[in-house]
Motif scaffolding. Sequence first.
Motif, PDB file in Angstrom:
ATOM      1  N   ASP A 211      22.873   5.730  47.227  1.00 58.19           N
ATOM      2  CA  ASP A 211      23.062   4.964  48.361  1.00 58.19           C
ATOM      3  C   ASP A 211      23.451   5.369  49.534  1.00 58.19           C
ATOM      4  N   LEU A 212      24.203   6.409  49.566  1.00 58.76           N
ATOM      5  CA  LEU A 212      24.444   7.258  50.846  1.00 58.76           C
ATOM      6  C   LEU A 212      22.987   7.944  51.289  1.00 58.76           C
ATOM      7  N   TRP A 213      22.396   8.497  50.597  1.00 58.64           N
ATOM      8  CA  TRP A 213      21.122   9.176  50.862  1.00 58.64           C
ATOM      9  C   TRP A 213      20.054   8.156  51.523  1.00 58.64           C
ATOM     10  N   ARG A 214      20.118   6.982  50.835  1.00 60.94           N
ATOM     11  CA  ARG A 214      19.217   5.955  51.430  1.00 60.94           C
ATOM     12  C   ARG A 214      19.684   5.298  52.675  1.00 60.94           C
ATOM     13  N   LYS A 215      20.961   5.448  53.068  1.00 61.04           N
ATOM     14  CA  LYS A 215      21.465   5.019  54.305  1.00 61.04           C
ATOM     15  C   LYS A 215      21.044   6.257  55.324  1.00 61.04           C
ATOM     16  N   MET A 216      21.236   7.491  54.770  1.00 64.04           N
ATOM     17  CA  MET A 216      21.020   8.558  55.748  1.00 64.04           C
ATOM     18  C   MET A 216      19.447   8.483  56.305  1.00 64.04           C
ATOM     19  N   LEU A 217      18.600   7.921  55.190  1.00 67.41           N
ATOM     20  CA  LEU A 217      16.994   8.087  55.672  1.00 67.41           C
ATOM     21  C   LEU A 217      16.737   6.643  56.372  1.00 67.41           C
ATOM     22  N   SER A 218      17.563   5.431  56.235  1.00 66.40           N
ATOM     23  CA  SER A 218      17.296   4.282  56.908  1.00 66.40           C
ATOM     24  C   SER A 218      17.594   4.576  58.173  1.00 66.40           C
TER      25      SER A 218
ATOM     26  N   GLY B 153      18.386  -3.863  56.692  1.00 59.99           N
ATOM     27  CA  GLY B 153      19.202  -3.276  55.493  1.00 59.99           C
ATOM     28  C   GLY B 153      18.315  -2.554  54.676  1.00 59.99           C
ATOM     29  N   VAL B 154      19.141  -1.822  53.796  1.00 58.93           N
ATOM     30  CA  VAL B 154      18.673  -0.711  53.080  1.00 58.93           C
ATOM     31  C   VAL B 154      17.438  -1.107  52.193  1.00 58.93           C
ATOM     32  N   GLU B 155      17.743  -2.191  51.484  1.00 52.79           N
ATOM     33  CA  GLU B 155      16.795  -2.821  50.692  1.00 52.79           C
ATOM     34  C   GLU B 155      15.218  -2.933  51.326  1.00 52.79           C
ATOM     35  N   ASP B 156      15.429  -3.632  52.743  1.00 51.50           N
ATOM     36  CA  ASP B 156      14.157  -3.877  53.363  1.00 51.50           C
ATOM     37  C   ASP B 156      13.419  -2.403  53.455  1.00 51.50           C
ATOM     38  N   PHE B 157      14.318  -1.416  53.835  1.00 50.33           N
ATOM     39  CA  PHE B 157      13.759  -0.371  54.099  1.00 50.33           C
ATOM     40  C   PHE B 157      13.289   0.562  53.099  1.00 50.33           C
ATOM     41  N   LEU B 158      13.920   0.383  51.739  1.00 51.78           N
ATOM     42  CA  LEU B 158      13.282   1.178  50.566  1.00 51.78           C
ATOM     43  C   LEU B 158      12.237   0.494  50.172  1.00 51.78           C
ATOM     44  N   THR B 159      11.849  -0.888  50.422  1.00 47.33           N
ATOM     45  CA  THR B 159      10.753  -1.449  49.703  1.00 47.33           C
ATOM     46  C   THR B 159       9.646  -1.476  50.744  1.00 47.33           C
TER      47      THR B 159
END
Length: 967
Positions: A531-538, A937-943
Amino acid sequence: MELQTPDPTDLSLTAPQALRVIKRNGDVAPFDAGKIAVAMRKAFIAVEGDNVSASSRVRDFVEQASQAIARAFLRRMPDGGTVHIEDIQDQVELALMRAGEQKVARAYVLYREEHARARAAAGAEIEKPHPTLNVTLADGSRRPLDLGRIETLVFDACAELENVDPNRIVEESLKNLYDGVSVDGVSQALTMTARTLVEKEPNYTYVTARLLQDSLRREALTFLGIAEEATFGDMAEFYKPAFQAYVAKGIEFEQLDPVLAEFDLERLGDALDHSRDNAFTYLGLQTLYDRYFIHRDDVRYELPQVMFMRVAMGLALNEDDREARAIEFYELLSSFDYMASTPTLFNSGTVRSQLSSCYLTTVPDELDGIYSAIRDNALLSKWAGGLGNDWTPVRALGSYIKGTNGKSQGVVPFLKVVNDTAVAVNQGGKRKGAVCAYLETWHLDVEEFFELRKNTGDDRRRTHDMNTANWVPDLFMKRVFDDKEWTLFSPATCPDLHDLYGAAFEKRYEEYEAMTRSGQLKLFKRVRAKDLWRKMLSMLFETGHPWITFKDPCNLRSPQQHAGVVHSSNLCTEITLNTSVDEIAVCNLGSVNLAQHVTDGKLDDDKLKKTVRTAVRMLDNVIDINYYAVPQARNSNFKHRPVGLGIMGFQDALYAQDIAYASEEAVAFADRSMELVSYHAIEASSDLAAERGRYQSFEGSLWSQGVLPIDSIEKLKTERGEKYIEVDTSATQDWQRIRRKIADQGMRNSNVMAIAPTATISNICGISQSIEPTYQNLYVKSNLSGEFTVVNAYLVHDLKARGLWDEVMINDLKYYDGSVQPIERVPEDLRAKYATAFETEPKWLVEAAARRQKWIDQAQSLNLYIKGVSGKKLDVTYRMAWFRGLKTTYYLRALGATSVEKSTVDRGTLNAVSNQASGGAPAPQAQPAPTTREPRGVEDFLTGKAGSGSRAPSASEIDDLGCEACQ
């Protein structure tokens, strides 16, 4: 309704009275902008009917576009000048096309062509006889225009260049002259005319530069009392006396070091090669003029070869045979085989010789130390240095303050002060202050640190003008790979984590985690590592920050592990040196022009060796000559003597060998070329040690243990674990010979190599930046010197060889934003060879960088370009960077797949120069948050949903000015 051609001399919008319009009959009238709007309205009426004039859409567009056109001319000529009527009409046409009003633009174009034919048939295109034109001199007197001199200048400028037409330049330039034009106005007309042809033939950039030199020579030679003007041929005689007069003037004005007068100026003057002035592109020469040449009362009295000799003399001050070394250094610089960094070019040979590029500091966790660090930032920035600050020791939000029995506000409020200091102290008035703050990923404030560059939220906790970077431990990346928890701490309760890395860090970190479970540690936060990694990338995608850099490979492969810890990198992420409260790390940069070392399609090892040996000597000299604004920097530099020799023109070198960037051949060349640079650089430093002595902290270093950069990979594998790293370790050179030499002689420098971004010095040399792929094959490059047409000369050459370079191809390149991929008639092999940065899969950039990294004792400034960006693609790319053993990454350049706008590039835009060097124009940001995208949000970013609103950085943003603090 017939579309009427506007008379642009009837307009009214703010413009300096000195800005005038040349009509077709040669008459000159004041510039007046209101009828640009009239012309556009008539164009719309001609296509859409009378009622369209009442449309708010048309009314708003016409008002905005007419003002934008007027501003374009004001930027081009802020102090006044002349504009031909055809140029104004070009801008109207361009504005219509940019707005997507293709039918209106087409009607406008057809009308212009129809009337041009009519005028030609009637002989109306003939203007006033040129022999009747007079030129106004600086003292106000007038003399007849010297057509013979104009022809000499133009034909000299076109000499030995293929596919350029001097007669065309003369004819077009004369059309833009008027009776009473100033001497500078004549030069400007010649330069502007040649510049408009660059998009059709790249060699016109050299013609433009050579014509620009007429103004440079007149300005400098007049000031120095040598001559009022000079042709290129005259400079064979004038350069030497100009150089001697320049040294005297510079010392008199207290700008040059008086020691320069002690050199044998006769000998040095004889070494100046005036023919090397012809090697400049227009962008390169204009950049030197605007920002590098020494000036007095806004008069540049330094000429190109004089500048290179001044830099060479400044670097040879302590040499035994100063003249011989100065000539050796001059040869390297003036040939573009190697270029010193911007601070060295600015200040070498001056009274304040601040020649170093980068400074790295560690900020202590106490108030006096924090503000002392900010003061150091200001002093270092004043003298043109890029800054990297390690903020990890500062306690987190909510930490206990013993002295006041209160709680800390954390790191962020102090970073706001750092941001404002960088704005206030703008590198001696020459460039925007540039600083990057680093924070380790276990710091409790790291999530708020991620958001510092957001455009939303409390602005008191935002830093819009500084850079940020993550300092990521290997353990965090392992937790991401293994989908485990991660714990955030305050350094106030676990201060030793700051100085630990590798297995020692992992062991101690896990002990602290155990303390949180036993209740011994109260201030912490547990998160899922992914989750922290995803926030970093986001946040990296949304704001371009924080950059991702890796703590453990920087330390485990550092030659100086015995002398301290690498706590951060620098502004551009290529420097990895030890810092502490007592030591501010300093690095001195310069870059080998790789393109200059490819001969007959092969890398010239002998030439490369010669260049590298001289370059290392020049860099080592910087350490002793350099001005140090703070004592901690001097102490550190003299103790360890690090330098950073890098490369630039990597893409040009690939073109010269007919290699596509996205290929195994390019990866192999990255490996082979960097191995040779490393081999010769390390040997050069060892030979300097034999001549001058070892650096003070040599004993105990990896060098002293016979461990070279290629050998240190094994330590990284051991500490990280084999399953988490995959690095090629093949070699071609006799490295055992180098080990024996170091064992016998030692090393002069603790660190020898680093690849900087070369944002400006590559412009000076007319080559591609650093290790970057081509941005676009045809575009406008913007920096503080203005806007410049950039066309890929290699592509043009290859297309000409196949009979494919014509007006249709030029227009197709404009329409497709400099890309050849959609142009069907371009052969497949050329499409692969000339794929641009966003058309090259990022894995190829990472693979090439990994091959280089194994040879480099520091790091490399690596930008990543990702098209059609999604969370998954970013995740894979940055994991791959870590898995391949990279030490650092730099900017993420993200291009959304569904919102790429075409931009029709025409002559008016490609050649609209805004000379803002002295106007204080704000430096463009390299990756601002796109204004068309709401925070997601992170989920939008990851998708991948966040990617749909992205855009490509503009040419201005790619040419990040912060990088110039390093190079």
